[in-house]
Design a protein around this motif. Sequence first.
Motif, mmCIF file in Angstrom:
data_model
loop_
_atom_site.group_PDB
_atom_site.id
_atom_site.type_symbol
_atom_site.label_atom_id
_atom_site.label_comp_id
_atom_site.label_asym_id
_atom_site.label_seq_id
_atom_site.Cartn_x
_atom_site.Cartn_y
_atom_site.Cartn_z
ATOM 1 N N ALA A 249 20.864 2.971 -29.028
ATOM 2 C CA ALA A 249 21.436 3.676 -28.342
ATOM 3 C C ALA A 249 21.826 3.063 -26.590
ATOM 4 N N GLY A 250 20.962 2.850 -25.777
ATOM 5 C CA GLY A 250 20.949 2.249 -24.801
ATOM 6 C C GLY A 250 22.257 1.296 -24.602
ATOM 7 N N ALA A 251 21.908 0.086 -25.701
ATOM 8 C CA ALA A 251 22.453 -1.325 -26.240
ATOM 9 C C ALA A 251 24.325 -0.442 -26.143
ATOM 10 N N ALA A 252 24.520 0.474 -26.941
ATOM 11 C CA ALA A 252 25.476 0.782 -27.220
ATOM 12 C C ALA A 252 26.277 1.913 -25.935
ATOM 13 N N THR A 253 25.233 2.652 -25.296
ATOM 14 C CA THR A 253 26.043 2.354 -24.977
ATOM 15 C C THR A 253 26.508 1.387 -23.356
ATOM 16 N N SER A 254 25.739 0.501 -23.402
ATOM 17 C CA SER A 254 26.101 -0.271 -22.296
ATOM 18 C C SER A 254 27.146 -0.825 -23.191
ATOM 19 N N ALA A 255 27.740 -1.497 -24.386
ATOM 20 C CA ALA A 255 28.334 -1.907 -25.098
ATOM 21 C C ALA A 255 30.316 -1.448 -25.280
ATOM 22 N N ALA A 256 29.414 0.438 -25.587
ATOM 23 C CA ALA A 256 30.939 1.090 -25.408
ATOM 24 C C ALA A 256 31.587 1.031 -24.064
ATOM 25 N N ALA A 257 31.184 1.276 -22.454
ATOM 26 C CA ALA A 257 31.475 1.270 -21.344
ATOM 27 C C ALA A 257 32.098 0.445 -21.555
ATOM 28 N N ALA A 258 31.438 -1.398 -21.504
ATOM 29 C CA ALA A 258 32.202 -2.733 -21.022
ATOM 30 C C ALA A 258 33.487 -2.405 -22.141
ATOM 31 N N ALA A 259 33.819 -1.946 -23.146
ATOM 32 C CA ALA A 259 34.765 -1.929 -24.332
ATOM 33 C C ALA A 259 36.233 -1.500 -23.729
ATOM 34 N N ASP A 260 36.750 -2.564 -24.567
ATOM 35 C CA ASP A 260 39.010 -2.257 -23.551
ATOM 36 C C ASP A 260 39.089 -0.772 -23.814
ATOM 37 N N ALA A 261 39.408 0.068 -23.320
ATOM 38 C CA ALA A 261 39.471 1.574 -23.163
ATOM 39 C C ALA A 261 40.438 1.905 -24.758
ATOM 40 N N GLN A 262 40.991 0.522 -25.488
ATOM 41 C CA GLN A 262 41.882 1.182 -26.539
ATOM 42 C C GLN A 262 40.823 0.549 -27.745
ATOM 43 N N ASN A 263 39.786 0.558 -27.224
ATOM 44 C CA ASN A 263 39.165 0.237 -28.695
ATOM 45 C C ASN A 263 38.023 1.207 -28.293
ATOM 46 N N PHE A 264 37.842 1.740 -27.916
ATOM 47 C CA PHE A 264 36.343 2.435 -27.154
ATOM 48 C C PHE A 264 36.890 4.094 -28.398
ATOM 49 N N ARG A 265 36.193 4.442 -29.077
ATOM 50 C CA ARG A 265 36.191 5.594 -29.613
ATOM 51 C C ARG A 265 35.057 6.337 -30.232
ATOM 52 N N PHE A 266 34.693 8.174 -30.110
ATOM 53 C CA PHE A 266 33.827 8.871 -30.572
ATOM 54 C C PHE A 266 33.304 8.517 -31.578
#
Length: 261
Positions: A113-130
């Motif tokens: 969860a911690g790594a996923a949160t960091s990766a998601a926060a750094a992802a491009d807005a167009q690629n981010f998904r819930f």
Amino acid sequence: EVAQACWTRAHSAGGHRRSLGGPAGGAMPESVESPAAGGTGAAGTTSEEQVVAALAKQLGVDEAVVGRIFAAGVDHAERSAKRRRLSLLEAPPAAAAAAADSLAACAGGAAGAGAATSAAAAADAQNFRFSPTVTLEELRAELADFALEREWDQFHAPRNLALALVGEVGEMCECFQWKGEVPEGLPGWTDKERTHLSQELADVLLYLLRLSHKCRVDLPQVALNKLALNAAKYPAELVRGSSKKYNEYKEIARQVPAAAT
């Protein structure tokens, strides 16, 4: 932080019964880095007992306290997994297949969860998904069960929930206090800061869902209805690139035909 670490490990054990990694932001001791959940280790201890002992030592907390938090996390994760399996039986084939894929993809579970949160926060807005298969209805049902098990339903009157929601919004806003304008993706934020914000956002969402339940408001449906209403109030061809309020656009819309004539 202690609860977060224990809950993360417990969800990995209870929800997926897979190998257990370290808590978000930290590494597990080598002795319990990847035991098979439910197996036995030295002196006949189970892998989960090894994880509890290692967490207690690593976090400097009494083992009995860690054990209670860990057991609660396992119980919650197992009931959540059961609820999702049952929902597959009632879902349309396409939705069931997507949900099954999502459950299978959770091999890392909350351990990542911690790594996923960091990766998601750094992802491009167009690629981010819930997460695609966690629905508001599932969260509503889990919240209802959570309150009933603790006999907290008696306290969840709409007014109390609304005031609690305001309090949680305030705590969420404190995460941004004195930081100035924060760019999208939260660059420069530490894992601890991201985790804190994530938890406060979750509190806001959970209180909003609980309030909607108690007010008998179908939140997903009314959200879609509100989007449709906003689309009518703010036509894309009229408002594109502007932040004016909708009544200002009405004046512009009246003037355009007049100018054309």
